[in-house]
Design a protein around this motif. Structure first.
Motif, short mmCIF file in Angstrom:
data_model
loop_
_atom_site.label_atom_id
_atom_site.label_comp_id
_atom_site.label_asym_id
_atom_site.label_seq_id
_atom_site.Cartn_x
_atom_site.Cartn_y
_atom_site.Cartn_z
N SER A 70 0.83 -1.19 0.00
CA SER A 70 0.00 0.00 0.00
C SER A 70 0.87 1.24 0.00
N HIS A 71 0.34 2.29 -0.65
CA HIS A 71 1.02 3.58 -0.70
C HIS A 71 -0.04 4.67 -0.64
N PHE A 72 0.31 5.80 -0.04
CA PHE A 72 -0.57 6.96 -0.05
C PHE A 72 -0.21 7.83 -1.24
N LEU A 73 -1.22 8.31 -1.94
CA LEU A 73 -1.03 9.19 -3.10
C LEU A 73 -1.84 10.45 -2.87
N HIS A 74 -1.15 11.58 -2.74
CA HIS A 74 -1.86 12.84 -2.56
C HIS A 74 -2.53 13.20 -3.89
#
Length: 141
Positions: A70-74
Motif C-alpha cells: 500500500s502507498h498513499f497518493l496525494h
C-alpha cells in the motif's frame, strides 16, 4: 476546571459510532470491498484530502505493516504527474466525507480509462465519488 461529564459524553458518542459500524459488515458492499483488497495483485493506493488524507495515510501504513502492499497518493500531486505511480494491477481507495471533493473527482476519469478498480469510503451513497466507484462503502453522516 474540567468538565468530566462532557468527556464521558464524547466517549459514549464515539463508542456508539464504532458500534454502528457493525451494520456495515452485513452489507454486500463490505464483502466486495474486502474481496477487492484481498485479491489485489498490486498495491492498494490510498488517497484523500485534508483530514481524510491524514486518515488515509494511517490506513495505508496499517495495510503495509500487515502485509498488504500500500502507498498513499496525494490527489493534487497525482494530477501533476504522480498518477504514473498507479499500476494496472493496483486498486485505488478514496476517502472522502462528502464524496464531492474536486481533487479526488479529477482522478476518476484517468483511472477509469486504465480500468483501475476504484473503492471509496464516503458519507453519502448519492455522491459522485460513490457513483463512479466500483465499490462504495457509505458511512453516513
Amino acid at each position: 476546571m474540567f468538565d468530566l461529564n462532557y468527556a464521558k459524553a464524547v466517549i459514549a458518542a464515539e463508542a456508539a459510532g464504532v458500534e454502528s459500524m457493525a451494520q456495515l459488515i452485513e452489507r454486500p458492499a463490505f464483502e466486495l470491498a474486502c474481496r477487492m483488497v484481498h485479491e489485489c495483485s498490486g498495491s492498494v493506493i490510498v488517497t484523500g484530502v485534508g483530514k481524510a488524507g491524514i486518515v488515509g495515510q494511517k490506513i495505508s501504513g496499517t495495510l503495509a505493516s500487515t502485509g498488504t502492499c500500500s502507498h498513499f497518493l496525494h490527489p493534487t500531486e497525482a494530477v501533476h504527474g504522480d498518477l504514473g505511480r498507479v499500476q494496472n494491477n493496483d486498486i485505488v481507495l478514496f476517502l472522502s466525507h462528502s464524496g464531492q471533493t474536486d481533487e479526488l473527482l479529477r482522478l476518476i476519469e484517468p483511472l477509469k480509462q486504465r480500468a483501475i478498480k476504484l473503492l471509496s469510503i464516503v458519507g453519502s451513497a448519492e455522491s459522485r465519488l460513490a457513483r463512479y466507484s466500483d465499490v462504495a462503502l457509505c458511512m453516513g453522516k
